[in-house]
Design a protein around this motif. Structure first.
Motif, PDB file in Angstrom:
ATOM      1  N   LYS A 249      40.773  38.074  46.533  1.00  0.00           N
ATOM      2  CA  LYS A 249      42.103  38.473  46.810  1.00  0.00           C
ATOM      3  C   LYS A 249      42.942  38.162  45.536  1.00  0.00           C
ATOM      4  N   LEU A 250      42.642  37.037  44.870  1.00  0.00           N
ATOM      5  CA  LEU A 250      43.324  36.392  43.759  1.00  0.00           C
ATOM      6  C   LEU A 250      42.994  37.458  42.460  1.00  0.00           C
ATOM      7  N   SER A 253      44.778  40.639  42.909  1.00  0.00           N
ATOM      8  CA  SER A 253      46.391  40.383  42.715  1.00  0.00           C
ATOM      9  C   SER A 253      46.517  40.152  41.270  1.00  0.00           C
ATOM     10  N   LEU A 254      45.644  39.326  40.565  1.00  0.00           N
ATOM     11  CA  LEU A 254      45.806  39.469  39.060  1.00  0.00           C
ATOM     12  C   LEU A 254      45.869  40.573  38.343  1.00  0.00           C
ATOM     13  N   GLN A 257      48.871  42.633  38.154  1.00  0.00           N
ATOM     14  CA  GLN A 257      49.794  42.104  37.232  1.00  0.00           C
ATOM     15  C   GLN A 257      49.318  42.491  35.845  1.00  0.00           C
ATOM     16  N   ILE A 259      46.407  41.944  34.510  1.00  0.00           N
ATOM     17  CA  ILE A 259      45.558  41.195  33.864  1.00  0.00           C
ATOM     18  C   ILE A 259      44.006  41.631  34.008  1.00  0.00           C
ATOM     19  N   LEU A 275      38.702  34.084  33.702  1.00  0.00           N
ATOM     20  CA  LEU A 275      39.924  33.931  33.277  1.00  0.00           C
ATOM     21  C   LEU A 275      39.881  32.968  32.026  1.00  0.00           C
ATOM     22  N   LEU A 278      38.703  35.270  29.188  1.00  0.00           N
ATOM     23  CA  LEU A 278      39.852  36.261  28.812  1.00  0.00           C
ATOM     24  C   LEU A 278      40.917  35.633  27.983  1.00  0.00           C
TER      25      LEU A 278
END
Lengths: 282, 289
Positions: A249-250, A253-254, A257, A259, A275, A278
């Motif tokens: 999910k996260l 959702s990123l 945005q 990302i 992350l 990145l």
């Protein structure tokens, strides 16, 4: 998932309907289960997954189609042999404790199977050792936590050394700690004994740890694949009444945005590592 | 309606070799209209606490004030029935308690037991079955012909039909699939908001506690370990871990990120949206390094 083992259980066009119901609870279901794998069967309440569990160990029999366990067809004649191959752990820890003490409970199944006393004592000890309950031999069930009771239930199954263990929502009545204890125990049994595990669950975090998943919907197989394949379905799963694990999910959702995460993440660790990578390139 | 526990102690099997204190010196004030989550390890006293809220258990010390009524240790409280009407409890797996021939009779049982006329009970049954998202046609069915999720809703409707002023929920979604879980939790939340009743949720789900509760009480070894707003409680993850308790997923990931990047987010993130926007904002500012 490593190399696929031999087929250990095979379902061919299995159909089952409960008396008085119009719809088939299990509707022309076919799939295979491979030796040594952890297969999670997920689906909403009423999707047919628990009926499947009961069909797999001969508590119910198909109306048509057939189930093969190690190439032998599961019928009323072969059910006792098959149950030696397939052990089942149910949902409610209180409904499956039959002995007055932990060791009696584990011995119960062995007595039924006519195992000689000497061997029985060894097997009870071994099985309870495996699930890390050997310090509780003479405890009565009401002194145990839910997770401990489920581990005793697993020991009862393990003592009969089946090739396949079915967990029918076995962690759904446990608190987070109990759930973890049970899943750890299962993982260890797979590694040490090469047991094949079928877990029937709607806990998606639990399913994410399996080697393979089958999604049931309205009595049919909706999709079959690795957890990554399945959780890529995201919205589709939610529309089936299921959910997706938090890291999936996260990451989506990123991505919304802007990302740019490269792939789907099944665990928090994978997502955090990605992350960090990145960020280090920024 | 306000509930106030003052210095409540509860000992099981007093004066026997098995005597055991399940609650010691518990003081909790629950003002009218609060949504309170109670979290704690299995065995921390959550269930014992819950059973005091409507007089199923009486304290061995201290008292519980429920509206105008007081349940005091050592005193026989005569009018527990009035308290039980005002404080409705949805127990774990409430569908195990369904027993009547039809859903209608089952839902009417509670209100009629509290002296409501049959006609009024039927009206309440219709109202509450709609509230839990089922159609009126289900009222004529046997509860035992329903699916697990429907049975759970019928059992909840039975509690709602008593028109409680306080709703106590003990793991109300255990065993339901994810959609059912969300629907039931949203249902309780909208009842809470619409009718202004107090809601007390006992749960193992830190996500639910973070999402729905105004305040959280953390129980440990029979006492109140901490009480506060979700953001305050979940900013103490180390303390919670010592009690064997988790934090919500969002907080878990936030902490992992903070640890491995050296970054500090402005707040503890309790929702996916909060966490997403904190991460996105930090990355845009370029202060993650």
């Amino acid at each position: 998932m490593g190399e696929m083992g031999e087929t250990i259980v095979k379902l061919e066009q299995v159909v089952f309907k409960y008396d008085g119901q119009e719809r088939n609870a299990v509707d022309h279901v076919s799939f295979e289960i491979f030796e040594g794998e952890w297969l999670a069967i997920v689906g909403h309440n009423g999707s047919g997954k628990s009926t499947l569990a009961k069909l797999l160990n001969g508590l119910l029999f198909p109306e048509s189609g057939r189930i093969l366990v190690k190439e032998k067809e599961l019928t009323e004649e072969t059910v006792w042999d098959v149950r030696r191959q397939i052990g089942m752990v149910f949902q409610n820890p209180d409904n499956q404790f039959v002995g007055t003490t932990v060791q009696d409970d584990v011995a119960f199944g062995l007595e039924n199977a006519g195992i000689p006393r000497e061997e029985m004592i060894t097997r009870v000890g071994d099985a309870l050792h495996k699930v890390n309950m050997d310090q509780f031999l003479n405890q009565e069930p009401h002194h145990l936590s839910g997770g401990q009771k489920q581990r005793v239930a697993i020991a009862g199954v393990v003592a009969l050394s089946p090739s396949v263990i079915i967990l029918d929502e076995s962690t759904s009545m446990l608190d987070p700690k109990g759930r973890e204890e049970v899943l750890e125990t299962v993982r260890m049994l797979m590694e040490e004994r090469g047991v094949t595990v079928i877990s029937i669950t709607h806990d998606l975090e639990e399913a994410a740890r399996a080697d393979r998943m089958i999604v049931m919907n309205q009595g049919s197989v909706y999709k079959e694949g690795t957890p990554k394949d399945i959780f890529l379905l995201e919205e589709e799963l939610i529309s089936l009444g299921l959910d997706i694990p938090f890291p999936v999910k996260l990451s989506s959702s990123l991505r919304e945005q802007g990302i740019e995460l490269s792939q789907i993440h099944l665990t928090d660790e994978e997502l955090v590592n990605d992350l960090c990578e990145l960020i280090s390139k920024m | 309606m306000r509930i106030n526990l003052q210095n409540v102690e509860h000992k099981y099997q007093v004066n026997t070799p098995f005597e055991r204190a399940a609650l010691t010196d518990v003081t909790i004030d629950i003002p009218s209209g609060t949504y309170l989550a109670v979290i704690g390890h299995t065995g921390s006293g959550k269930s014992t606490l819950l059973q005091h809220l409507n007089g199923l258990l009486q304290p061995t010390k201290g008292y519980i004030q429920v509206g105008e009524q007081r349940i005091t240790a050592g005193k026989k409280e005569k009018n527990l029935k009035a308290i039980r009407k005002r404080v409705g409890i949805v127990f774990q797996f409430p569908e195990h308690q369904l027993f009547e021939e039809t859903v209608l009779k089952d839902i009417c049982f509670g209100p009629m037991n509290f002296g409501v006329s049959e006609e009024e009970a039927i009206r309440l049954a219709k109202e509450s079955i709609t509230k839990v998202g089922l159609g009126e046609e289900i009222l004529e069915k046997s509860p035992f012909d329903l699916s697990g999720g429907q049975m759970r809703r019928v059992a909840i409707a039975g509690v709602l039909a008593m028109q409680p002023e306080v709703l106590v929920l003990d793991e109300p979604t255990a065993g339901l699939d994810p959609r059912g879980r969300k629907e039931i939790m949203d249902l309780f939340y909208s009842i809470h908001k619409d009718s202004g009743i107090s809601t007390i949720l006992v749960t193992h789900s830190m996500e639910d506690a973070a999402r729905y509760a105004d305040e959280i009480v953390v129980m440990h070894k029979g006492s109140v370990f901490e009480r506060g707003k979700p953001r305050d409680i979940f900013s103490r993850s180390a303390e919670l871990a010592e009690l064997g308790l988790d934090v919500p997923n969002t907080v878990k990931v936030q902490l992992m990120l903070e640890r491995s990047t050296g970054l500090k987010f402005g707040r503890i993130c309790l929702s996916l949206d909060e966490l997403t926007s904190e991460i996105a904002a930090s990355m845009k500012r370029g202060d993650l390094s």
